[in-house]
Design a protein around this motif. Structure first.
Motif, mmCIF file in Angstrom:
data_model
loop_
_atom_site.group_PDB
_atom_site.id
_atom_site.type_symbol
_atom_site.label_atom_id
_atom_site.label_comp_id
_atom_site.label_asym_id
_atom_site.label_seq_id
_atom_site.Cartn_x
_atom_site.Cartn_y
_atom_site.Cartn_z
ATOM 1 N N TYR A 88 0.842 -1.200 0.000
ATOM 2 C CA TYR A 88 0.000 0.000 0.000
ATOM 3 C C TYR A 88 0.875 1.247 0.000
ATOM 4 O O TYR A 88 2.067 1.186 0.286
ATOM 5 C CB TYR A 88 -0.955 -0.015 1.203
ATOM 6 C CG TYR A 88 -0.262 -0.050 2.547
ATOM 7 C CD1 TYR A 88 0.201 -1.246 3.087
ATOM 8 C CD2 TYR A 88 -0.059 1.132 3.265
ATOM 9 C CE1 TYR A 88 0.857 -1.264 4.314
ATOM 10 C CE2 TYR A 88 0.580 1.111 4.492
ATOM 11 C CZ TYR A 88 1.043 -0.087 5.008
ATOM 12 O OH TYR A 88 1.693 -0.100 6.214
ATOM 13 N N GLU A 89 0.228 2.357 -0.333
ATOM 14 C CA GLU A 89 0.922 3.650 -0.395
ATOM 15 C C GLU A 89 0.610 4.461 0.839
ATOM 16 O O GLU A 89 -0.506 4.424 1.347
ATOM 17 C CB GLU A 89 0.388 4.447 -1.595
ATOM 18 C CG GLU A 89 1.036 4.126 -2.913
ATOM 19 C CD GLU A 89 0.409 4.942 -4.047
ATOM 20 O OE1 GLU A 89 0.157 6.139 -3.847
ATOM 21 O OE2 GLU A 89 0.148 4.338 -5.106
ATOM 22 N N THR A 90 1.594 5.231 1.290
ATOM 23 C CA THR A 90 1.354 6.221 2.346
ATOM 24 C C THR A 90 2.006 7.521 1.872
ATOM 25 O O THR A 90 2.819 7.503 0.943
ATOM 26 C CB THR A 90 1.976 5.794 3.692
ATOM 27 O OG1 THR A 90 3.361 5.506 3.490
ATOM 28 C CG2 THR A 90 1.291 4.572 4.272
ATOM 29 N N PRO A 91 1.649 8.658 2.506
ATOM 30 C CA PRO A 91 2.282 9.926 2.100
ATOM 31 C C PRO A 91 3.808 9.838 2.153
ATOM 32 O O PRO A 91 4.504 10.452 1.340
ATOM 33 C CB PRO A 91 1.756 10.913 3.138
ATOM 34 C CG PRO A 91 0.464 10.334 3.603
ATOM 35 C CD PRO A 91 0.622 8.845 3.534
ATOM 36 N N LYS A 92 4.342 9.053 3.088
ATOM 37 C CA LYS A 92 5.791 8.976 3.263
ATOM 38 C C LYS A 92 6.476 8.028 2.267
ATOM 39 O O LYS A 92 7.566 8.318 1.781
ATOM 40 C CB LYS A 92 6.089 8.485 4.688
ATOM 41 C CG LYS A 92 7.085 9.355 5.437
ATOM 42 C CD LYS A 92 7.023 9.051 6.928
ATOM 43 C CE LYS A 92 8.361 8.641 7.484
ATOM 44 N NZ LYS A 92 8.236 8.217 8.897
ATOM 45 N N ASN A 93 5.833 6.882 1.996
ATOM 46 C CA ASN A 93 6.431 5.872 1.104
ATOM 47 C C ASN A 93 5.468 5.502 -0.014
ATOM 48 O O ASN A 93 4.304 5.221 0.254
ATOM 49 C CB ASN A 93 6.745 4.588 1.878
ATOM 50 C CG ASN A 93 7.705 4.820 3.023
ATOM 51 O OD1 ASN A 93 8.791 5.343 2.840
ATOM 52 N ND2 ASN A 93 7.289 4.448 4.229
ATOM 53 N N SER A 94 5.985 5.466 -1.246
ATOM 54 C CA SER A 94 5.098 5.081 -2.341
ATOM 55 C C SER A 94 4.828 3.579 -2.307
ATOM 56 O O SER A 94 3.819 3.123 -2.818
ATOM 57 C CB SER A 94 5.691 5.493 -3.682
ATOM 58 O OG SER A 94 6.932 4.857 -3.867
ATOM 59 N N LEU A 95 5.730 2.810 -1.683
ATOM 60 C CA LEU A 95 5.450 1.381 -1.531
ATOM 61 C C LEU A 95 5.806 0.901 -0.130
ATOM 62 O O LEU A 95 6.954 0.977 0.296
ATOM 63 C CB LEU A 95 6.236 0.554 -2.563
ATOM 64 C CG LEU A 95 6.097 -0.967 -2.407
ATOM 65 C CD1 LEU A 95 4.661 -1.428 -2.658
ATOM 66 C CD2 LEU A 95 7.044 -1.715 -3.333
ATOM 67 N N ASN A 96 4.780 0.473 0.584
ATOM 68 C CA ASN A 96 4.987 -0.206 1.858
ATOM 69 C C ASN A 96 4.672 -1.664 1.588
ATOM 70 O O ASN A 96 3.596 -1.983 1.066
ATOM 71 C CB ASN A 96 4.019 0.318 2.919
ATOM 72 C CG ASN A 96 4.253 1.792 3.209
ATOM 73 O OD1 ASN A 96 5.039 2.152 4.065
ATOM 74 N ND2 ASN A 96 3.568 2.657 2.466
ATOM 75 N N GLN A 97 5.598 -2.547 1.899
ATOM 76 C CA GLN A 97 5.377 -3.971 1.630
ATOM 77 C C GLN A 97 5.525 -4.737 2.940
ATOM 78 O O GLN A 97 6.574 -4.661 3.583
ATOM 79 C CB GLN A 97 6.389 -4.461 0.604
ATOM 80 C CG GLN A 97 6.123 -5.898 0.173
ATOM 81 C CD GLN A 97 7.234 -6.436 -0.722
ATOM 82 O OE1 GLN A 97 8.360 -6.613 -0.283
ATOM 83 N NE2 GLN A 97 6.911 -6.698 -1.966
ATOM 84 N N ILE A 98 4.456 -5.418 3.318
ATOM 85 C CA ILE A 98 4.484 -6.149 4.579
ATOM 86 C C ILE A 98 4.208 -7.620 4.326
ATOM 87 O O ILE A 98 3.149 -7.979 3.807
ATOM 88 C CB ILE A 98 3.440 -5.559 5.555
ATOM 89 C CG1 ILE A 98 3.821 -4.090 5.791
ATOM 90 C CG2 ILE A 98 3.385 -6.357 6.847
ATOM 91 C CD1 ILE A 98 3.086 -3.395 6.852
ATOM 92 N N SER A 99 5.174 -8.440 4.660
ATOM 93 C CA SER A 99 5.006 -9.870 4.448
ATOM 94 C C SER A 99 4.041 -10.420 5.496
ATOM 95 O O SER A 99 4.157 -10.137 6.675
ATOM 96 C CB SER A 99 6.373 -10.542 4.566
ATOM 97 O OG SER A 99 6.210 -11.936 4.393
ATOM 98 N N LEU A 100 3.039 -11.174 5.022
ATOM 99 C CA LEU A 100 2.023 -11.687 5.940
ATOM 100 C C LEU A 100 2.151 -13.187 6.171
ATOM 101 O O LEU A 100 1.728 -13.716 7.187
ATOM 102 C CB LEU A 100 0.622 -11.407 5.382
ATOM 103 C CG LEU A 100 0.252 -9.942 5.136
ATOM 104 C CD1 LEU A 100 -1.150 -9.852 4.568
ATOM 105 C CD2 LEU A 100 0.360 -9.134 6.417
#
Ligand SMILES: *[C@@H]1O[C@H](CO)[C@@H](O)[C@H](O)[C@H]1NC(C)=O
Ligand SMILES: *[C@@H]1O[C@H](CO)[C@@H](O)[C@H](O)[C@H]1NC(C)=O
Length: 167
Positions: A88-100
């Motif tokens: 997902y995107e946040t204002p701070k990072n264009s790509l946040n990737q969280i391994s589930l």
């Protein structure tokens, strides 16, 4: 007349040459295998969704992960590492990737599966950006060959959204 040592050496060189050629053919033949894996990940339930004491959002969800990765396996495949990530995107990072979730598939017989699981790794944001957040779920794979180069790819599944409120 050649000594025994010389002949043994020549034989070893020949054997190694054959081995090198076979390895090259093995990884070459892999490039002609065009795999067509399929995957589907469903969010079956949001178990809870809250803000931690120090302010980071965390969500726990139950997933149904189904995939058919059998076409990734050739006789040159040692194993396949697979993981599911939320992106997902946040204002701070264009790509946040969280391994589930992740797993190692040792053989073709195990490469078609359906798993009903809550997230194995914690889904925590670096802040409080998760309310109503749109996200993608991606299934990534790393194919580890017996010989030759590792290759990676992924399937992106779009259109997921987190709840508007903590629960
Ligand atoms: C998980 O998804 C697969 C494929 O869509 C389906 O066959 C299976 O019934 C689902 N399982 C659950 C628990 O929803
Ligand atoms: C989800 O994936 C699509 C297609 O790759 C991409 O255009 C979109 O920006 C992604 N959305 C998020 C929230 O990362």
């Amino acid at each position: 007349m050649h000594s025994f040592g010389y002949r043994a050496n020549a034989l070893a060189t020949f054997a190694i040459t054959i081995l090198v050629i076979m390895c090259a053919m093995a990884s070459f033949s892999d490039t002609f295998n065009t795999p067509s894996p399929t995957a589907s990940v469903k969010v079956l339930n949001i178990n809870w969704f809250q803000k931690q004491l120090h302010g980071n959002d965390e969500v726990s969800m139950t997933l149904n992960i189904s995939a058919d990765l059998q076409s990734l396996f050739t006789w040159n495949t040692k194993q396949v590492f697979v993981f599911v990530a939320a992106e997902y995107e946040t204002p701070k990072n264009s790509l946040n990737q969280i391994s589930l979730w992740d797993g190692i598939i040792p053989s073709k017989e195990n490469a078609k599966f359906s798993i009903h699981t809550s997230n194995k790794y914690r889904f925590i944001d670096q802040g409080s950006n998760l309310k109503g957040k749109e996200f993608n779920l991606t299934l990534h794979w790393h194919v580890m060959p017996k010989t030759g180069k590792m290759f990676t790819n992924k399937i992106v599944m779009t259109g997921y959204r987190l709840p508007e409120d903590y629960r």
